[in-house]
Design a protein around this motif. Structure first.
Motif, PDB file in Angstrom:
ATOM      1  N   LEU B  53       0.736  -1.184  -0.064  1.00  0.00           N
ATOM      2  CA  LEU B  53      -0.068   0.003  -0.050  1.00  0.00           C
ATOM      3  C   LEU B  53       0.807   1.119  -0.169  1.00  0.00           C
ATOM      4  CD1 LEU B  53      -2.815  -1.166   2.429  1.00  0.00           C
ATOM      5  CD2 LEU B  53      -3.168  -0.686   0.187  1.00  0.00           C
ATOM      6  N   ALA B  54       1.984   1.226   0.914  1.00  0.00           N
ATOM      7  CA  ALA B  54       2.844   2.427   0.651  1.00  0.00           C
ATOM      8  C   ALA B  54       3.486   2.633  -0.724  1.00  0.00           C
ATOM      9  CB  ALA B  54       3.817   2.318   1.811  1.00  0.00           C
ATOM     10  N   ALA B 188      10.063   0.723   3.384  1.00  0.00           N
ATOM     11  CA  ALA B 188      10.540   0.135   1.909  1.00  0.00           C
ATOM     12  C   ALA B 188       9.565   0.191   1.098  1.00  0.00           C
ATOM     13  CB  ALA B 188      10.770  -1.368   2.604  1.00  0.00           C
ATOM     14  N   GLY B 189       8.331   0.125   1.333  1.00  0.00           N
ATOM     15  CA  GLY B 189       7.407   0.406   0.257  1.00  0.00           C
ATOM     16  C   GLY B 189       7.402   1.563  -0.254  1.00  0.00           C
ATOM     17  N   ALA B 190       7.676   2.748   0.364  1.00  0.00           N
ATOM     18  CA  ALA B 190       7.589   4.006  -0.242  1.00  0.00           C
ATOM     19  C   ALA B 190       8.993   3.976  -0.930  1.00  0.00           C
ATOM     20  CB  ALA B 190       7.724   5.237   0.938  1.00  0.00           C
ATOM     21  N   GLN B 199       8.031  11.978   1.196  1.00  0.00           N
ATOM     22  CA  GLN B 199       7.119  11.037   1.095  1.00  0.00           C
ATOM     23  C   GLN B 199       7.442   9.783   2.085  1.00  0.00           C
ATOM     24  OE1 GLN B 199       6.624  10.658  -3.205  1.00  0.00           O
ATOM     25  NE2 GLN B 199       4.652  11.393  -3.055  1.00  0.00           N
ATOM     26  N   ILE B 200       8.712   9.459   2.070  1.00  0.00           N
ATOM     27  CA  ILE B 200       9.305   8.240   2.623  1.00  0.00           C
ATOM     28  C   ILE B 200       9.149   8.456   4.243  1.00  0.00           C
ATOM     29  CG2 ILE B 200      11.388   6.886   3.058  1.00  0.00           C
ATOM     30  CD1 ILE B 200      12.393   7.663   0.470  1.00  0.00           C
ATOM     31  N   GLU B 201       9.646   9.909   4.531  1.00  0.00           N
ATOM     32  CA  GLU B 201       9.521  10.461   5.975  1.00  0.00           C
ATOM     33  C   GLU B 201       7.937  10.282   6.455  1.00  0.00           C
ATOM     34  OE1 GLU B 201      11.364  14.069   6.641  1.00  0.00           O
ATOM     35  OE2 GLU B 201      10.413  14.138   8.580  1.00  0.00           O
ATOM     36  N   ALA B 202       7.199  10.690   5.703  1.00  0.00           N
ATOM     37  CA  ALA B 202       5.651  10.494   6.017  1.00  0.00           C
ATOM     38  C   ALA B 202       5.252   9.149   6.351  1.00  0.00           C
ATOM     39  CB  ALA B 202       4.660  11.183   4.894  1.00  0.00           C
ATOM     40  N   LEU B 304      -0.131  11.202   7.048  1.00  0.00           N
ATOM     41  CA  LEU B 304      -0.473  11.040   5.613  1.00  0.00           C
ATOM     42  C   LEU B 304      -0.713  12.198   4.716  1.00  0.00           C
ATOM     43  CD1 LEU B 304      -2.033   7.297   5.645  1.00  0.00           C
ATOM     44  CD2 LEU B 304       0.351   7.831   5.234  1.00  0.00           C
ATOM     45  N   THR B 305      -0.973  13.247   5.630  1.00  0.00           N
ATOM     46  CA  THR B 305      -1.724  14.465   4.925  1.00  0.00           C
ATOM     47  C   THR B 305      -0.899  14.954   3.571  1.00  0.00           C
ATOM     48  OG1 THR B 305      -1.915  15.060   7.210  1.00  0.00           O
ATOM     49  CG2 THR B 305      -2.531  16.740   5.665  1.00  0.00           C
ATOM     50  N   LEU B 306       0.162  14.975   3.787  1.00  0.00           N
ATOM     51  CA  LEU B 306       1.030  15.452   2.635  1.00  0.00           C
ATOM     52  C   LEU B 306       0.862  14.772   1.364  1.00  0.00           C
ATOM     53  CD1 LEU B 306       3.978  16.924   4.372  1.00  0.00           C
ATOM     54  CD2 LEU B 306       2.023  18.318   3.177  1.00  0.00           C
TER      55      LEU B 306
END
Lengths: 328, 328
Positions: B53-54, B188-190, B199-202, B304-306
């Motif tokens: 999903l990520a 890892a998915g991101a 995005q990875i950080e989020a 996840l907002t961003l």
């Protein structure tokens, strides 16, 4: 012999520094202590030295090989800690085994930690300006060896309950249990050193043969060696281990000696050692093992032929002789 | 709730295929059987689903995320096998634990094998046209989680012998033991999906908060949940575990209740459950745990907002609620 031991020690300090750095941040303290116990106890550091020498032999820089070298030693140490639990061995490197000091749960965990730290450490090779693809290739080789180590240990455990072990079974088992990681050491060193495909193959083959010779020599030392390594002479016979000597004798013996040898090996008593030795000698089992180890040493050295001459190549040659001649 | 379980199952088949492929070449058969036992027993497959999903949430392809997804499940399963030995637990996923069927030595080995196979599997992501650098980054995240899992388990074991555990200690322990791998899954998915740094950080933050909420909920279910998960209600109290409820109650209780609770938790007897529950309730410990889990769920969702709106993002939102509401 002395200069080979010196060579093995040459990179010990640098490798230990990498290992210390990898382990000194662990929490809690108990896990850190249990994880560093065997590392501090020393050991020959054969695998790190092989990795560094393989890197040098293909023109690579020693500095860049050190993290993979440390990684290999961490994998080796992890496997020793878990093997000692599985085999219920009390001592290692002249010290109490990890599970004897901290108990089995913490020893399992210390092994797992070293396993993970091994990968963390080799991945850091990417910070030494080694191309990512090469780091992945070296990693692939190490991971493959780890899987083989597990399979080799499982086969070894399975062999405990049967006398139907062929020489081929035995060679497959020791290749996986011991040869694969030694072969991974020379292979990873070559990869990190930027070797060509045929050089990687040459050094992989060298490591594979060397590893097999190493394990046969281990079995030989158990039957003939001194007790300074901490194991009583003949302990493999008492444990009923399927060494190459036992397999060969069982294969060659007349029915009477065959059945008697099995009887002796299932007694699990020290008193059987002299008679079992007699049967092994009667069928030339010890000479056979020596010859097989020697064949592998020759093969290891021949594998290096295509490499350019260098001090590192010379040392790898000497190391092959060392493996055959070592007494402990 | 039903649709979330469906979502978790959606990728199970593909992930299981990857796992089967990784394990079906193992020899000997005993090692293969012991290694596949828990995988076959099912499990929620939360970590693989989160990873996929990520990857989708940042626009990556599902296909390319499957090997890392399988890898995360292999790591999770390895840690369950070894934890069950360490904690002396007899059952897992409604089946006998691996060490109960094959003995401790083979269970240690099965865990080690899955650990190595996990790395083999994620490295194969490089064959799916994922840039080497990204594979290394994903690997780094997984390895880091494995180290934290070991540390978390060691801290958990250490907490068994003391009542001097602060809320901060507890949160650090559960982050390492449970949160790190869940966070590694989304991270890892991101990475594999080609996410930007923010995005990875989020997604890493989402996974971290989700993981903490997940573990608090686990502790909560033990006190209040049904017995269908195979553990009797209140077993953590009988074992004297330092859950957030116990830590909170010990911190808030008057000296008399404080000492009585310690007395009850050191008795290791089922008869203490009602009185211990009474003390926990008197100091609002259960509500406190619920609120803490809820805070983490809110934080996970806010992380996840961003991210751009997508079905995957919606599902990750639902999964956060699922973690808070699940009863088993």
């Amino acid at each position: 012999m002395v200069d080979v031991i010196e060579i093995l020690k040459r990179y010990s300090e640098d490798v230990n520094k990498e290992i210390d750095e990898a382990l000194n941040t662990l929490e809690p303290e108990t896990l850190r202590d249990a994880s560093t116990h065997l590392v501090k106890a020393g050991g020959k550091k054969l695998r790190p030295a092989l990795e560094v020498l393989a890197c040098q032999a293909v023109g690579g820089e020693t500095e860049k090989a050190l993290k993979a070298a440390a990684s290999l030693e961490l994998i080796h140490t992890f496997s020793l800690i878990h093997d000692d639990i599985m085999d219920n061995d009390d001592t290692r490197r002249g010290m109490p085994a990890v599970h004897k000091v901290w108990g089995e749960p913490m020893a399992i965990l210390a092994g797992d930690t070293l396993f993970a730290k091994a990968y963390e450490t080799i991945i850091k090779t990417a910070d030494d300006n080694i191309p990512y693809e090469r780091v992945i290739d070296a990693l692939r080789v190490e991971v493959d060896a780890c899987i083989k180590i597990c399979e080799g240990q499982a086969l070894d455990m399975e062999f405990e309950d049967t006398f139907e072990v062929s020489e081929e079974d035995y060679l497959n088992m020791i290749y996986k249990k011991t040869g694969a990681l030694i072969s991974a050491a020379t292979s990873a060193g070559a990869i990190i050193g930027g070797a060509s495909t045929y050089q990687i193959e040459a050094l992989t083959n060298y490591g594979k043969s060397l590893g097999i010779a190493f394990q046969i020599q281990d079995d030989y030392i158990d039957l003939t060696g001194d007790e300074s390594i901490g194991k009583p002479v003949g302990s493999d016979l008492v444990e009923g281990k399927k060494t190459i000597m036992v397999i060969h004798a069982l294969q060659k013996a007349n029915p009477e000696d065959h059945d008697r040898l099995i009887e002796l090996l299932t007694a699990h008593d020290e008193s059987i050692i002299p008679e079992a030795m007699e049967i092994l000698n009667k069928y030339g089992a010890i000479n056979y093992a020596r010859a097989l180890a020697y064949d592998n040493v020759i093969h290891a050295k021949e594998s290096l032929t295509l490499l350019p001459d260098s001090e590192a190549k010379n040392t790898l040659m000497k190391l092959a002789d060392f493996v055959f001649n070592r007494k402990s």
